[in-house]
Design a protein around this motif. Structure first.
Motif, PDB file in Angstrom:
ATOM      1  N   TYR A  22      27.813  45.279  40.738  1.00  0.00           N
ATOM      2  CA  TYR A  22      27.220  44.903  42.030  1.00  0.00           C
ATOM      3  C   TYR A  22      28.221  44.126  42.877  1.00  0.00           C
ATOM      4  CZ  TYR A  22      24.233  42.493  45.379  1.00  0.00           C
ATOM      5  OH  TYR A  22      23.693  41.992  46.539  1.00  0.00           O
ATOM      6  N   GLU A  23      28.963  43.209  42.236  1.00  0.00           N
ATOM      7  CA  GLU A  23      29.966  42.451  42.988  1.00  0.00           C
ATOM      8  C   GLU A  23      31.083  43.359  43.472  1.00  0.00           C
ATOM      9  OE1 GLU A  23      30.921  38.902  44.754  1.00  0.00           O
ATOM     10  OE2 GLU A  23      29.194  39.296  43.428  1.00  0.00           O
ATOM     11  N   ALA A  24      31.451  44.368  42.687  1.00  0.00           N
ATOM     12  CA  ALA A  24      32.486  45.304  43.118  1.00  0.00           C
ATOM     13  C   ALA A  24      32.009  46.150  44.300  1.00  0.00           C
ATOM     14  CB  ALA A  24      32.897  46.196  41.954  1.00  0.00           C
ATOM     15  N   GLN A  25      30.729  46.483  44.344  1.00  0.00           N
ATOM     16  CA  GLN A  25      30.203  47.231  45.475  1.00  0.00           C
ATOM     17  C   GLN A  25      30.199  46.411  46.756  1.00  0.00           C
ATOM     18  OE1 GLN A  25      26.312  48.383  44.118  1.00  0.00           O
ATOM     19  NE2 GLN A  25      27.088  50.059  42.812  1.00  0.00           N
ATOM     20  N   GLN A  26      30.052  45.108  46.626  1.00  0.00           N
ATOM     21  CA  GLN A  26      29.989  44.266  47.805  1.00  0.00           C
ATOM     22  C   GLN A  26      31.362  43.918  48.360  1.00  0.00           C
ATOM     23  OE1 GLN A  26      27.067  43.574  49.266  1.00  0.00           O
ATOM     24  NE2 GLN A  26      26.055  44.762  47.634  1.00  0.00           N
ATOM     25  N   THR A  27      32.353  43.794  47.512  1.00  0.00           N
ATOM     26  CA  THR A  27      33.659  43.299  47.960  1.00  0.00           C
ATOM     27  C   THR A  27      34.752  44.357  47.934  1.00  0.00           C
ATOM     28  OG1 THR A  27      34.231  42.579  45.710  1.00  0.00           O
ATOM     29  CG2 THR A  27      33.091  40.981  47.133  1.00  0.00           C
ATOM     30  N   ALA A  28      34.788  45.215  46.928  1.00  0.00           N
ATOM     31  CA  ALA A  28      35.846  46.203  46.734  1.00  0.00           C
ATOM     32  C   ALA A  28      37.208  45.547  46.611  1.00  0.00           C
ATOM     33  CB  ALA A  28      35.856  47.224  47.878  1.00  0.00           C
ATOM     34  N   ASP A  29      37.230  44.313  46.100  1.00  0.00           N
ATOM     35  CA  ASP A  29      38.483  43.570  45.958  1.00  0.00           C
ATOM     36  C   ASP A  29      38.631  43.193  44.490  1.00  0.00           C
ATOM     37  OD1 ASP A  29      40.752  42.082  46.162  1.00  0.00           O
ATOM     38  OD2 ASP A  29      39.860  40.469  47.372  1.00  0.00           O
ATOM     39  N   PRO A  30      39.592  43.771  43.767  1.00  0.00           N
ATOM     40  CA  PRO A  30      39.739  43.412  42.342  1.00  0.00           C
ATOM     41  C   PRO A  30      40.164  41.966  42.134  1.00  0.00           C
ATOM     42  CG  PRO A  30      41.528  44.842  43.047  1.00  0.00           C
ATOM     43  CD  PRO A  30      40.545  44.819  44.174  1.00  0.00           C
ATOM     44  N   LEU A  31      40.924  41.388  43.050  1.00  0.00           N
ATOM     45  CA  LEU A  31      41.319  39.984  42.880  1.00  0.00           C
ATOM     46  C   LEU A  31      40.104  39.062  42.945  1.00  0.00           C
ATOM     47  CD1 LEU A  31      44.601  39.832  44.998  1.00  0.00           C
ATOM     48  CD2 LEU A  31      44.352  40.003  42.525  1.00  0.00           C
ATOM     49  N   HIS A  32      39.143  39.419  43.780  1.00  0.00           N
ATOM     50  CA  HIS A  32      37.914  38.618  43.851  1.00  0.00           C
ATOM     51  C   HIS A  32      37.156  38.688  42.520  1.00  0.00           C
ATOM     52  CE1 HIS A  32      34.282  36.802  45.456  1.00  0.00           C
ATOM     53  NE2 HIS A  32      33.583  37.847  44.989  1.00  0.00           N
ATOM     54  N   LEU A  33      37.121  39.839  41.875  1.00  0.00           N
ATOM     55  CA  LEU A  33      36.453  39.955  40.578  1.00  0.00           C
ATOM     56  C   LEU A  33      37.171  39.149  39.501  1.00  0.00           C
ATOM     57  CD1 LEU A  33      35.605  43.775  40.524  1.00  0.00           C
ATOM     58  CD2 LEU A  33      34.194  41.882  41.341  1.00  0.00           C
ATOM     59  N   VAL A  34      38.501  39.143  39.588  1.00  0.00           N
ATOM     60  CA  VAL A  34      39.277  38.373  38.604  1.00  0.00           C
ATOM     61  C   VAL A  34      38.984  36.894  38.748  1.00  0.00           C
ATOM     62  CG1 VAL A  34      41.591  37.740  37.879  1.00  0.00           C
ATOM     63  CG2 VAL A  34      41.069  40.124  38.400  1.00  0.00           C
ATOM     64  N   ARG A  35      38.957  36.391  39.996  1.00  0.00           N
ATOM     65  CA  ARG A  35      38.702  34.958  40.204  1.00  0.00           C
ATOM     66  C   ARG A  35      37.259  34.591  39.888  1.00  0.00           C
ATOM     67  NH1 ARG A  35      41.381  36.119  45.290  1.00  0.00           N
ATOM     68  NH2 ARG A  35      43.605  35.548  45.170  1.00  0.00           N
ATOM     69  N   LEU A  36      36.316  35.477  40.201  1.00  0.00           N
ATOM     70  CA  LEU A  36      34.909  35.143  40.025  1.00  0.00           C
ATOM     71  C   LEU A  36      34.468  35.201  38.572  1.00  0.00           C
ATOM     72  CD1 LEU A  36      32.232  34.457  41.393  1.00  0.00           C
ATOM     73  CD2 LEU A  36      31.804  36.920  41.628  1.00  0.00           C
ATOM     74  N   PHE A  37      34.896  36.232  37.841  1.00  0.00           N
ATOM     75  CA  PHE A  37      34.426  36.430  36.463  1.00  0.00           C
ATOM     76  C   PHE A  37      35.495  36.116  35.413  1.00  0.00           C
ATOM     77  CE2 PHE A  37      32.051  39.553  39.076  1.00  0.00           C
ATOM     78  CZ  PHE A  37      30.788  38.998  38.953  1.00  0.00           C
ATOM     79  N   GLY A  38      36.745  35.923  35.835  1.00  0.00           N
ATOM     80  CA  GLY A  38      37.796  35.640  34.866  1.00  0.00           C
ATOM     81  C   GLY A  38      38.127  36.814  33.972  1.00  0.00           C
ATOM     82  N   ILE A  39      38.013  38.044  34.484  1.00  0.00           N
ATOM     83  CA  ILE A  39      38.270  39.249  33.694  1.00  0.00           C
ATOM     84  C   ILE A  39      39.697  39.712  33.911  1.00  0.00           C
ATOM     85  CG2 ILE A  39      35.864  39.952  33.709  1.00  0.00           C
ATOM     86  CD1 ILE A  39      36.448  41.801  36.012  1.00  0.00           C
ATOM     87  N   HIS A  40      40.126  40.682  33.126  1.00  0.00           N
ATOM     88  CA  HIS A  40      41.479  41.214  33.224  1.00  0.00           C
ATOM     89  C   HIS A  40      41.594  42.084  34.482  1.00  0.00           C
ATOM     90  CE1 HIS A  40      45.120  43.493  32.096  1.00  0.00           C
ATOM     91  NE2 HIS A  40      45.399  42.425  31.357  1.00  0.00           N
ATOM     92  N   PRO A  41      42.767  42.124  35.134  1.00  0.00           N
ATOM     93  CA  PRO A  41      42.917  42.956  36.334  1.00  0.00           C
ATOM     94  C   PRO A  41      42.610  44.432  36.101  1.00  0.00           C
ATOM     95  CG  PRO A  41      44.710  41.379  36.188  1.00  0.00           C
ATOM     96  CD  PRO A  41      43.936  41.257  34.923  1.00  0.00           C
ATOM     97  N   ASN A  42      42.944  44.968  34.930  1.00  0.00           N
ATOM     98  CA  ASN A  42      42.635  46.376  34.659  1.00  0.00           C
ATOM     99  C   ASN A  42      41.125  46.633  34.679  1.00  0.00           C
ATOM    100  OD1 ASN A  42      45.325  47.056  34.408  1.00  0.00           O
ATOM    101  ND2 ASN A  42      45.350  46.752  32.187  1.00  0.00           N
ATOM    102  N   ILE A  43      40.362  45.703  34.135  1.00  0.00           N
ATOM    103  CA  ILE A  43      38.909  45.862  34.155  1.00  0.00           C
ATOM    104  C   ILE A  43      38.381  45.744  35.581  1.00  0.00           C
ATOM    105  CG2 ILE A  43      36.743  44.916  33.264  1.00  0.00           C
ATOM    106  CD1 ILE A  43      38.233  43.982  30.817  1.00  0.00           C
TER     107      ILE A  43
END
Length: 607
Positions: A568-589
Motif C-alpha cells: 500500500y505504501e509503495a502504491q502511494q509513493t512509488a519511491d523505494p528510498l521512502h520504503l527503506v526509510r519507513l520500514f527499514g527494509i533492504h533496497p532490493n525488497i
C-alpha cells in the motif's frame, strides 16, 4: 600326571584356541579361560618362544567378589557366606527343602517356620506384613550381613500405599538439608506420599522458611488486580511451603524438587518460584554439577546463563547424533564444517548459533544420506551430483539445500578438506512471486475479532508500521518513548526508529497498563510477555506461537499483513528510498514492491 605333562597339555590347549580364533599369537586372555593349573609357567614358555602377545585386558582376580549362593548377600569371595555355611553344615537342625516364601529349592530351612535364612532376615527387618511378598531386599555379606541371633526390635506394621504412617508429624522435619553436608549420591525424591497428606500434618517450617514463604506470598499482593490487591494462588504457595517444610531454607533447593511437587499440586506455577528462589540465592537448576550449591544474582553462572548453556548443550548433542548416523569420512567432514560455523576454523569468522547449524543440517541430511548410500564422501562430490539432487526438488526446498550445501563446501574448502568446491559457479534460478494486497473488507472484519491489548498491539505494529514478528518479540520495555511517540527497533548494530500514530499510541498505553497491572515486578525486560515468561529465570522473549495466536484470531497471517502494508505504501509513493526509510527494509525488497505496485514504470534492479 607330572607337571611337565600338565604344562605341555596347557600349551596345546592354548595353541588350539589360537588357531580357532585365527590369530598368529596366543593372547594371555585365552589362558585365563582354561581351568588348568600352571598357567604362569605356560605363559613364560610361550613368551620365550615368541608366541605370546601383550595383554590387553587386566587379569581376572583370583578371588572375585560374588554373592552368596544361598542368601544372595553381596561382598564375599567364597561360594557361601559364613552364616549360610554354618546352616549348611547342620542338616539335622536346618533340613534342605523349598522355601515357601521365595520358592527357591535346595536351601537349608529353619525347623521352626520352614523359611530360608534370607527370608528370615528380610521378615525380621521389614515386619510380618512382608511374609507374603516374594521380593527380597538386597543385602551385604561379611561384617554387614544380617544377624538373626540379635534381639529384634518390635516389628511395625507396614503402611499401605496411600497411608501417611511412618512420616513425621508436627514438629520440625527430620530431613532438613544441611548446607555443609556434601551430596554423596544424587537421587530424585518421591513426593507422592508427602503431597497426599493434609496441610495440618506437615512438619512445622523453620523460622527462616516461614519468612521466605511470607515474602513469596507478598510478591502477589504488590500486583494490583481489578478489585484491589491480587491474592496469591494457594497452589503455588503450597508447593513452596511443602518443600521448605521438609527440606528447610538453609540450603539451596533443587529445581527438580519444585517441579515434582508442582506436578502433584493442582493450580500451581513454577516459574515465579524459580525466579524468587534465584533472587534469594536458594536455587540449584537442573543439570548442574553437584558442587554448584548456590546461585547468586549478577554472576555469569546465574540461572539465565546456565539455562542458555544447557540449551546449547542439547543442540550440540542433537547435531552430533545426526552426524553420527552418517558413515566415515563424511561424518568427520561435517564435524569440520560445524567447527568453521562455530568460528573455530583456519580463519576468523562470526560464530553461528547451533539452532541455525541444526536447521542447515536438517535441510541437507536427506541429500547426504543419498550420497552415503552411493559410497561417496564430500570430497568425491562433483557439480553433477549436486545438480541431480537439486533437479529433484523445487521452490524453497531447493533453495534451502542450495544455500546449505554452498556453506558446507565453502567451509571444507577453507579447511583444505576438499580440493575443489563443486558449488562454484552453480546458480539456482527461482521465480519471483509478486506481492498481493489483502482485500479491504477482510481487514475491517479482522480487526474486530481481536480480543485483548496484546493481540491488538501486535497486529497494529505489523499492519500499520510494517514490523516483523522477530522485531516485535525482541522489543524491550524501554524501547517505546511515549513522550515523543516513537519506538526504537534494534536490528543488530542498527536502530530503526518507528513514529507511532494515535491508534498505536492508544494500544501501546493500554498494553503498558495491562502489563503493569498483571506483572508489575516481573524481571523480564521485554515489552511483550505472557504468564509463562514473565518470571522465567531465562528472561526469554515472547515465543512465536504466542504472537501467532494473536494473528490466528484475524484469519490473516503476519506475512500477509506485512505485505499488504508495504504494498500500500509503495502504491502511494512509488519511491523505494521512502520504503527503506519507513520500514527499514533492504533496497532490493523496496524496488520489488515498487515494481509490483507500478508495473508500467518498473525500476531497474539494484546491483
Amino acid at each position: 600326571m607330572t607337571w611337565s605333562r600338565m604344562v605341555l597339555r596347557l600349551i596345546r590347549v592354548a595353541l588350539a584356541l589360537r588357531d580357532a580364533e585365527g590369530e598368529r599369537l596366543v593372547a594371555p586372555e585365552m589362558l585365563d579361560q582354561v581351568a588348568l593349573p600352571l598357567k604362569e609357567v605356560s605363559a613364560q614358555i610361550l613368551q620365550q618362544a615368541g608366541l605370546l602377545r601383550d595383554r590387553v585386558q587386566p587379569p581376572l582376580p583370583r578371588n572375585p567378589v560374588r554373592a552368596c549362593a544361598h542368601c544372595g548377600s553381596w561382598g564375599i569371595t567364597t561360594t557361601l557366606c559364613r552364616p549360610c555355611k554354618n546352616w549348611n553344615q547342620r542338616p539335622g537342625q536346618y533340613p534342605v527343602g523349598v522355601c515357601p516364601r521365595c520358592r527357591r529349592e535346595d536351601l537349608p530351612l529353619s525347623a521352626r517356620n520352614g523359611r530360608c535364612r534370607s527370608c528370615l532376615a528380610h521378615v525380621r527387618a521389614n515386619g510380618p506384613d512382608s511374609t507374603h511378598l516374594a521380593p527380597t531386599q538386597l543385602t551385604f555379606g561379611g561384617l554387614l550381613a544380617h544377624r538373626l541371633k540379635r534381639r529384634p526390635s518390635p516389628p511395625a506394621a507396614r503402611a499401605p500405599a496411600g497411608s501417611t504412617a511412618g512420616l513425621p508429624g508436627a514438629g520440625l522435619s527430620e530431613y532438613l538439608v544441611d548446607p555443609a553436608q556434601p551430596v554423596l549420591f544424587a537421587a530424585d525424591r518421591d513426593w507422592t506420599r508427602v503431597c497426599r497428606r493434609p496441610a495440618e500434618s506437615l512438619p512445622v517450617p523453620t523460622a527462616q522458611a516461614q519468612e521466605l514463604v511470607a515474602a513469596f506470598a507478598a510478591t502477589y499482593t504488590r500486583c494490583q488486580g481489578k478489585n484491589g490487591h491480587r491474592a496469591a494462588p494457594s497452589g503455588t504457595v503450597a508447593v513452596l511451603h511443602t518443600v521448605l517444610s521438609w527440606l528447610g531454607a538453609q540450603a539451596p533447593v533443587h529445581e527438580r524438587d519444585l517441579r515434582s511437587v508442582a506436578a502433584l499440586v493442582p493450580g500451581s506455577s513454577v516459574q515465579r518460584m524459580l525466579y524468587f528462589l534465584h533472587e534469594h540465592g536458594l536455587l540449584v537448576p537442573d543439570d548442574d554439577p553437584p558442587k554448584a550449591t548456590t546461585v547468586r544474582r549478577g554472576e555469569g553462572t546465574g540461572v539465565p546463563g546456565r539455562l542458555a548453556a544447557r540449551r546449547q548443550r542439547r543442540l550440540q548433542h542433537a547435531i552430533a547424533a545426526k552426524i553420527a548416523t552418517l558413515p566415515q569420512p563424511m561424518a568427520d567432514q561435517l564435524h569440520a564444517w560445524v567447527m568453521v560455523m562455530r568460528g573455530q576454523g583456519r580463519y576468523q569468522h562470526k560464530t553461528v548459533d547451533y539452532i541455525r547449524i541444526r536447521r542447515y543440517l536438517n535441510l541437507v541430511l536427506p541429500v547426504l544420506r543419498t550420497w552415503a548410500v552411493q559410497g561417496l564422501s564430500l570430497r568425491e562430490i562433483t557439480t553433477d551430483h549436486v545438480k541431480t539432487e537439486l533437479d529433484q526438488r523445487q521452490g524453497h526446498q531447493a533453495r534451502g539445500i542450495h544455500h546449505a550445501l554452498l556453506g558446507i563446501f565453502r567451509a571444507l574448502k577453507q579447511q583444505r578438506v576438499i580440493f575443489r568446491n563443486p558449488m562454484a559457479g552453480l546458480t539456482l534460478t527461482a521465480p519471483m512471486h509478486l506481492p498481493l494486497p489483502v482485500p479491504s473488507d477482510r481487514l475491517r472484519h479482522a480487526l474486530r475479532r481481536l480480543n485483548g491489548p496484546l493481540p491488538r498491539l501486535a497486529v497494529a505494529l505489523v499492519a500499520i508500521h510494517g514490523l516483523k514478528l522477530t522485531d516485535i518479540a525482541r522489543l524491550r520495555l524501554d524501547d517505546p518513548d511515549m513522550s515523543k511517540g516513537t519506538l526504537a527497533v534494534r536490528r543488530g548494530q542498527h536502530t530503526h526508529t518507528v513514529y507511532l500514530d494515535d491508534i498505536t499510541m492508544e494500544l501501546m498505553a493500554a498494553w503498558l497498563t495491562e502489563r503493569h497491572r498483571r506483572w508489575s515486578i516481573a524481571p523480564n525486560p521485554h515489552l511483550l510477555i505472557t504468564a509463562h515468561g514473565a518470571y522465567h529465570p531465562d528472561q526469554r522473549p515472547i515465543s512465536y506461537c504466542a504472537l501467532r495466536a494473536a494473528f490466528d484470531q484475524t484469519g490473516i497471517t503476519p506475512r500477509q499483513w506485512w505485505t499488504d502494508r508495504v504494498l500500500y505504501e509503495a502504491q502511494q509513493t512509488a519511491d523505494p528510498l521512502h520504503l527503506v526509510r519507513l520500514f527499514g527494509i533492504h533496497p532490493n525488497i523496496a524496488v520489488k514492491y515498487v515494481n509490483a505496485a507500478h508495473p508500467d514504470r518498473a525500476l531497474p534492479a539494484i546491483r
